[in-house]
Motif scaffolding. Structure first.
Motif, PDB file in Angstrom:
ATOM      1  N   ASP A 133       7.454 -14.896  20.539  1.00  0.00           N
ATOM      2  CA  ASP A 133       7.340 -16.160  19.822  1.00  0.00           C
ATOM      3  C   ASP A 133       5.902 -16.668  19.917  1.00  0.00           C
ATOM      4  O   ASP A 133       5.250 -16.521  20.953  1.00  0.00           O
ATOM      5  CB  ASP A 133       8.259 -17.222  20.453  1.00  0.00           C
ATOM      6  CG  ASP A 133       9.739 -16.869  20.337  1.00  0.00           C
ATOM      7  OD1 ASP A 133      10.051 -15.809  19.774  1.00  0.00           O
ATOM      8  OD2 ASP A 133      10.565 -17.668  20.812  1.00  0.00           O
ATOM      9  N   GLY A 134       5.439 -17.295  18.861  1.00  0.00           N
ATOM     10  CA  GLY A 134       4.098 -17.873  18.911  1.00  0.00           C
ATOM     11  C   GLY A 134       3.556 -18.178  17.536  1.00  0.00           C
ATOM     12  O   GLY A 134       4.159 -17.846  16.514  1.00  0.00           O
ATOM     13  N   LYS A 135       2.389 -18.824  17.524  1.00  0.00           N
ATOM     14  CA  LYS A 135       1.754 -19.236  16.279  1.00  0.00           C
ATOM     15  C   LYS A 135       0.993 -18.060  15.677  1.00  0.00           C
ATOM     16  O   LYS A 135       0.301 -17.332  16.390  1.00  0.00           O
ATOM     17  CB  LYS A 135       0.795 -20.389  16.582  1.00  0.00           C
ATOM     18  CG  LYS A 135       0.319 -21.121  15.354  1.00  0.00           C
ATOM     19  CD  LYS A 135      -0.529 -22.323  15.717  1.00  0.00           C
ATOM     20  CE  LYS A 135       0.333 -23.496  16.122  1.00  0.00           C
ATOM     21  NZ  LYS A 135      -0.451 -24.748  16.281  1.00  0.00           N
ATOM     22  N   MET A 136       1.118 -17.891  14.362  1.00  0.00           N
ATOM     23  CA  MET A 136       0.407 -16.833  13.643  1.00  0.00           C
ATOM     24  C   MET A 136      -0.182 -17.412  12.370  1.00  0.00           C
ATOM     25  O   MET A 136       0.429 -18.267  11.731  1.00  0.00           O
ATOM     26  CB  MET A 136       1.358 -15.671  13.292  1.00  0.00           C
ATOM     27  CG  MET A 136       1.938 -14.974  14.515  1.00  0.00           C
ATOM     28  SD  MET A 136       3.132 -13.699  14.090  1.00  0.00           S
ATOM     29  CE  MET A 136       2.073 -12.408  13.451  1.00  0.00           C
ATOM     30  N   ALA A 137      -1.363 -16.936  11.991  1.00  0.00           N
ATOM     31  CA  ALA A 137      -2.029 -17.368  10.760  1.00  0.00           C
ATOM     32  C   ALA A 137      -1.996 -16.210   9.759  1.00  0.00           C
ATOM     33  O   ALA A 137      -2.743 -15.240   9.886  1.00  0.00           O
ATOM     34  CB  ALA A 137      -3.459 -17.784  11.057  1.00  0.00           C
ATOM     35  N   PHE A 138      -1.104 -16.321   8.798  1.00  0.00           N
ATOM     36  CA  PHE A 138      -0.932 -15.262   7.803  1.00  0.00           C
ATOM     37  C   PHE A 138      -1.882 -15.459   6.633  1.00  0.00           C
ATOM     38  O   PHE A 138      -2.032 -16.565   6.110  1.00  0.00           O
ATOM     39  CB  PHE A 138       0.509 -15.264   7.270  1.00  0.00           C
ATOM     40  CG  PHE A 138       1.518 -14.773   8.255  1.00  0.00           C
ATOM     41  CD1 PHE A 138       1.774 -13.421   8.388  1.00  0.00           C
ATOM     42  CD2 PHE A 138       2.219 -15.669   9.046  1.00  0.00           C
ATOM     43  CE1 PHE A 138       2.721 -12.964   9.305  1.00  0.00           C
ATOM     44  CE2 PHE A 138       3.165 -15.226   9.962  1.00  0.00           C
ATOM     45  CZ  PHE A 138       3.416 -13.865  10.088  1.00  0.00           C
ATOM     46  N   CYS A 139      -2.492 -14.369   6.207  1.00  0.00           N
ATOM     47  CA  CYS A 139      -3.369 -14.382   5.034  1.00  0.00           C
ATOM     48  C   CYS A 139      -2.550 -14.668   3.784  1.00  0.00           C
ATOM     49  O   CYS A 139      -1.526 -14.034   3.542  1.00  0.00           O
ATOM     50  CB  CYS A 139      -4.042 -13.017   4.893  1.00  0.00           C
ATOM     51  SG  CYS A 139      -4.953 -12.809   3.352  1.00  0.00           S
ATOM     52  N   GLN A 140      -3.035 -15.610   2.971  1.00  0.00           N
ATOM     53  CA  GLN A 140      -2.390 -15.888   1.688  1.00  0.00           C
ATOM     54  C   GLN A 140      -3.308 -15.594   0.504  1.00  0.00           C
ATOM     55  O   GLN A 140      -2.842 -15.556  -0.627  1.00  0.00           O
ATOM     56  CB  GLN A 140      -1.929 -17.350   1.626  1.00  0.00           C
ATOM     57  CG  GLN A 140      -0.897 -17.682   2.701  1.00  0.00           C
ATOM     58  CD  GLN A 140      -0.177 -18.958   2.409  1.00  0.00           C
ATOM     59  OE1 GLN A 140       0.966 -18.937   1.945  1.00  0.00           O
ATOM     60  NE2 GLN A 140      -0.834 -20.085   2.661  1.00  0.00           N
ATOM     61  N   CYS A 141      -4.609 -15.371   0.783  1.00  0.00           N
ATOM     62  CA  CYS A 141      -5.507 -15.001  -0.321  1.00  0.00           C
ATOM     63  C   CYS A 141      -5.382 -13.515  -0.631  1.00  0.00           C
ATOM     64  O   CYS A 141      -5.811 -13.063  -1.685  1.00  0.00           O
ATOM     65  CB  CYS A 141      -6.946 -15.391  -0.018  1.00  0.00           C
ATOM     66  SG  CYS A 141      -7.796 -14.365   1.211  1.00  0.00           S
ATOM     67  N   LYS A 142      -4.786 -12.778   0.299  1.00  0.00           N
ATOM     68  CA  LYS A 142      -4.530 -11.333   0.154  1.00  0.00           C
ATOM     69  C   LYS A 142      -5.826 -10.536   0.103  1.00  0.00           C
ATOM     70  O   LYS A 142      -5.869  -9.440  -0.454  1.00  0.00           O
ATOM     71  CB  LYS A 142      -3.650 -11.025  -1.076  1.00  0.00           C
ATOM     72  CG  LYS A 142      -2.416 -11.916  -1.216  1.00  0.00           C
ATOM     73  CD  LYS A 142      -1.478 -11.830  -0.035  1.00  0.00           C
ATOM     74  CE  LYS A 142      -0.294 -12.782  -0.183  1.00  0.00           C
ATOM     75  NZ  LYS A 142       0.592 -12.760   0.963  1.00  0.00           N
ATOM     76  N   ARG A 143      -6.894 -11.090   0.709  1.00  0.00           N
ATOM     77  CA  ARG A 143      -8.172 -10.383   0.739  1.00  0.00           C
ATOM     78  C   ARG A 143      -8.603 -10.083   2.174  1.00  0.00           C
ATOM     79  O   ARG A 143      -9.688  -9.544   2.392  1.00  0.00           O
ATOM     80  CB  ARG A 143      -9.274 -11.218   0.056  1.00  0.00           C
ATOM     81  CG  ARG A 143      -8.998 -11.566  -1.410  1.00  0.00           C
ATOM     82  CD  ARG A 143      -8.855 -10.331  -2.258  1.00  0.00           C
ATOM     83  NE  ARG A 143      -8.729 -10.620  -3.691  1.00  0.00           N
ATOM     84  CZ  ARG A 143      -7.573 -10.886  -4.300  1.00  0.00           C
ATOM     85  NH1 ARG A 143      -6.438 -10.937  -3.620  1.00  0.00           N
ATOM     86  NH2 ARG A 143      -7.541 -11.085  -5.604  1.00  0.00           N
ATOM     87  N   SER A 144      -7.790 -10.453   3.149  1.00  0.00           N
ATOM     88  CA  SER A 144      -8.143 -10.223   4.544  1.00  0.00           C
ATOM     89  C   SER A 144      -8.227  -8.728   4.840  1.00  0.00           C
ATOM     90  O   SER A 144      -7.430  -7.932   4.330  1.00  0.00           O
ATOM     91  CB  SER A 144      -7.073 -10.856   5.452  1.00  0.00           C
ATOM     92  OG  SER A 144      -7.277 -10.463   6.797  1.00  0.00           O
ATOM     93  N   GLY A 145      -9.175  -8.356   5.689  1.00  0.00           N
ATOM     94  CA  GLY A 145      -9.243  -6.985   6.162  1.00  0.00           C
ATOM     95  C   GLY A 145      -8.313  -6.743   7.335  1.00  0.00           C
ATOM     96  O   GLY A 145      -8.230  -5.630   7.844  1.00  0.00           O
ATOM     97  N   SER A 146      -7.617  -7.780   7.765  1.00  0.00           N
ATOM     98  CA  SER A 146      -6.700  -7.686   8.912  1.00  0.00           C
ATOM     99  C   SER A 146      -5.290  -8.099   8.524  1.00  0.00           C
ATOM    100  O   SER A 146      -4.564  -8.667   9.332  1.00  0.00           O
ATOM    101  CB  SER A 146      -7.181  -8.595  10.041  1.00  0.00           C
ATOM    102  OG  SER A 146      -8.492  -8.277  10.416  1.00  0.00           O
TER     103      SER A 146
END
Ligand code: FES
Length: 78
Positions: free
Chosen positions: A54-67
């Protein structure tokens, strides 16, 4: 491969419970950052994400992240 749609220009910061999720890579889901099946008929497929604790996550929404599926700050360059 075509560029995915930009779903948003900021990450989705979410408190996640451990489990399996499907990340939207096409940018077309209305349930961002997760797949809702909108990719059907396109060359995109969702990405399986196994969250181990469990924990906080920052998901890419621009779909351009290299990660992807996580944000790497690439939205700042759009
Ligand atoms: S809706 Fe975007 S990958 Fe499924």
């Amino acid at each position: 491969m075509a560029d995915p749609k930009i779903a948003d220009t900021k990450p989705a910061v979410l408190e996640m419970a451990a489990g399996t999720y499907w990340y939207c890579t096409c940018g077309g889901s209305t349930n961002q950052p997760f797949c809702n099946g909108a990719h059907k008929g396109s060359e995109f497929k969702p990405e399986k994400v196994d969250v181990t604790e469990d924990g906080k996550m920052a998901f890419c929404q621009c779909k351009r992240s290299g990660s992807q599926p996580l944000c790497d700050g690439s939205h700042r360059n759009l």
